[in-house]
Design a protein around this motif. Structure first.
Motif, PDB file in Angstrom:
ATOM      1  N   LEU A  44       0.800  -1.237   0.050  1.00  0.00           N
ATOM      2  CA  LEU A  44      -0.179   0.131   0.123  1.00  0.00           C
ATOM      3  C   LEU A  44       0.964   1.373   0.062  1.00  0.00           C
ATOM      4  O   LEU A  44       0.535   2.222  -0.067  1.00  0.00           O
ATOM      5  N   ARG A  45       2.471   1.044   0.116  1.00  0.00           N
ATOM      6  CA  ARG A  45       3.047   2.240   0.248  1.00  0.00           C
ATOM      7  C   ARG A  45       2.736   2.947   1.276  1.00  0.00           C
ATOM      8  O   ARG A  45       2.596   4.418   1.208  1.00  0.00           O
ATOM      9  N   VAL A  46       2.528   2.629   2.651  1.00  0.00           N
ATOM     10  CA  VAL A  46       2.148   3.309   3.806  1.00  0.00           C
ATOM     11  C   VAL A  46       3.168   3.107   5.068  1.00  0.00           C
ATOM     12  O   VAL A  46       3.770   1.849   4.892  1.00  0.00           O
ATOM     13  N   ALA A  47       3.232   3.758   5.682  1.00  0.00           N
ATOM     14  CA  ALA A  47       4.451   3.687   6.874  1.00  0.00           C
ATOM     15  C   ALA A  47       4.258   2.520   7.776  1.00  0.00           C
ATOM     16  O   ALA A  47       4.862   1.772   8.064  1.00  0.00           O
ATOM     17  N   TYR A  48       2.827   2.503   8.348  1.00  0.00           N
ATOM     18  CA  TYR A  48       2.372   1.290   9.151  1.00  0.00           C
ATOM     19  C   TYR A  48       1.260   0.916   8.989  1.00  0.00           C
ATOM     20  O   TYR A  48       0.099   1.451   8.474  1.00  0.00           O
ATOM     21  N   GLN A 194       0.178   6.994   8.547  1.00  0.00           N
ATOM     22  CA  GLN A 194       1.520   7.487   8.313  1.00  0.00           C
ATOM     23  C   GLN A 194       2.197   7.845  10.186  1.00  0.00           C
ATOM     24  O   GLN A 194       3.202   8.354   9.879  1.00  0.00           O
ATOM     25  N   ASN A 195       1.314   7.755  10.907  1.00  0.00           N
ATOM     26  CA  ASN A 195       1.684   8.429  12.049  1.00  0.00           C
ATOM     27  C   ASN A 195       2.066   7.479  13.125  1.00  0.00           C
ATOM     28  O   ASN A 195       1.549   6.430  13.551  1.00  0.00           O
ATOM     29  N   ASP A 196       3.641   7.372  13.636  1.00  0.00           N
ATOM     30  CA  ASP A 196       4.173   6.561  14.385  1.00  0.00           C
ATOM     31  C   ASP A 196       3.483   6.256  15.613  1.00  0.00           C
ATOM     32  O   ASP A 196       3.469   5.305  16.360  1.00  0.00           O
ATOM     33  N   VAL A 197       2.952   7.582  16.337  1.00  0.00           N
ATOM     34  CA  VAL A 197       2.438   7.559  17.579  1.00  0.00           C
ATOM     35  C   VAL A 197       1.060   6.625  17.698  1.00  0.00           C
ATOM     36  O   VAL A 197       0.871   5.834  18.430  1.00  0.00           O
ATOM     37  N   TRP A 198       0.297   6.888  16.601  1.00  0.00           N
ATOM     38  CA  TRP A 198      -0.939   6.157  16.690  1.00  0.00           C
ATOM     39  C   TRP A 198      -0.710   4.794  16.045  1.00  0.00           C
ATOM     40  O   TRP A 198      -1.511   3.923  16.800  1.00  0.00           O
TER      41      TRP A 198
END
Ligand SMILES: Cc1ncc(COP(=O)(O)O)c(C=O)c1O
Length: 372
Positions: A44-48, A194-198
């Motif tokens: 999906l080309r997404v961070a998380y 894309q948010n690492d905290v979430w």
């Protein structure tokens, strides 16, 4: 004759993969789920990407993660599966139900604008049946009103908008792994952000609130949580499809185009609109017709499994007769889609001759005759 609505695709090696997990004696969430999460994030080309036990759970988790609860309003479309609204109710927030544009079956941006109040915290649009949202419009909405966007992309794995796969545009996106979906694990869901905290919060929540940094048994649990993990024995099923997802998507799109070509000149058949810059992932192949129920019954009677699209929430008492729900504006678009949408069979291994049978039968049912 029996042509099913869907048939989950189990690529070569799937059964062996499941057997391997069963024989390992390790059936809970473990390395296969981690592999699925990493592979889906790459695709999906997404961070998380965080795998959970259903899309419904994932939507509820997304709302909790963004601290949406009592006193907050969340705008959702009327034309959707009930899970979209139930997730909002589950966290104690108010679902504000608005209309869709009938031909896209996606939420009407003007209706969102008219429903915003000071209590509006988020919008939870649905990329209906794999039809991508106009994320330029949502970016503008976020900018103007500071709203959070949670995308219910239950059906939209593989869909694209402006060259980006769905999953990276909204604050949080949730996909389903239900057997009718493109990627299937019998049940399950994938949450992307894309948010690492979430992402860290979601990862902890699905595992009883276990802290990611904690190493000591006396200080392990540091946030609210639940048991929402996806067992390896299910993840391995979706993983085998993920490895051939490009080929699966291409096949679906090819079959959908063939349906469109075969039905192009049939009077009374209309197709859903796709936003400019969008690629529809064709989780379902839908058409709009008059006399939908009569045609549906005739086709089913002749062994072709067809289905309605989805539901119009305002017709159901859990939403219409509920002081915690606001139904905003007319639901003319949703009602039209609910009455006219017919879903035709579509699955990876569908053959051209099966498609020809479906189309032939549809044509004779549309003329009012009994199928041959
Ligand atoms: C739009 C939408 N949201 C949520 C869901 C719920 O998905 P799950 O069965 O994975 O909980 C569905 C299932 O069909 C759906 O279509």
């Amino acid at each position: 004759m029996n042509i099913p609505l869907i048939r989950p695709y189990l690529p070569e090696g799937t059964v062996e993969g499941v057997t391997e997990v069963l024989q390992s004696g390790f059936l809970v969430e473990g390395p296969k789920t981690a592999e699925l999460e990493a592979g889906a994030a790459r695709f999906l080309r997404v961070a998380y990407c965080v795998a959970v036990d259903s899309c419904t759970t994932g939507l509820e988790m997304a709302l909790r993660c963004l601290e949406i609860g009592p006193g907050d309003e969340v705008i959702i479309p009327d034309y959707t599966f009930p899970a979209t609204g139930l997730a909002v109710l589950a966290v104690g927030a108010t679902p504000v139900i608005v209309d869709v544009t009938p031909k896209s079956m996606n939420i009407d941006m003007a209706a969102i604008g008219a429903a915003i109040t000071p209590a509006t915290k988020a919008v939870m649009p649905v990329s209906t049946f794999g039809n991508p949202l106009d994320h330029d419009a949502f970016a503008a909405l976020k900018k103007e009103h500071g709203l959070l966007v949670i995308e219910d992309a239950a059906c939209a794995f593989g869909a694209e908008f402006n060259g980006e796969r769905i999953g990276s545009q909204a604050d949080i996106t949730v996909f389903s792994l239900h057997p009718r979906k493109f990627l299937t694990a019998a049940r399950g869901g994938l949450i992307t952000t894309q948010n690492d905290v979430w992402a860290q919060w979601l990862r902890s929540y699905k595992c009883f609130g276990k802290g990611s940094q904690a190493t000591r048994a006396d200080t392990l649990f540091d946030q609210m949580g639940a048991n929402a993990m996806l067992p390896d024995v299910l993840s391995v099923i979706a993983l085998s499809q993920l490895q051939v997802a490009d080929e699966m998507l291409a096949r679906r799109i090819e079959l959908a185009r063939r349906y469109e070509a075969l039905l192009a000149d049939v009077p009374g058949v209309e197709f859903p609109d796709v936003v400019s810059g969008g690629v529809h992932s064709r989780q379902s192949f839908c058409i709009f017709i008059d006399n939908r129920d009569r045609v549906m019954e005739s086709m089913r009677g002749a062994g072709v499994e067809v289905q309605i699209g989805t539901y119009a929430l305002h017709l159901h008492s859990i939403f219409s007769n509920n002081g915690s729900v606001r139904i905003e504006g007319s639901m003319i678009g949703s009602r039209w889609a609910f009455d006219h949408c017919l879903t035709l069979p579509l699955y990876h291994e569908m053959t051209g001759s099966e498609q020809d049978i479906v189309v032939g039968m549809l044509k004779s049912c549309l003329k009012g005759g009994r199928p041959e």
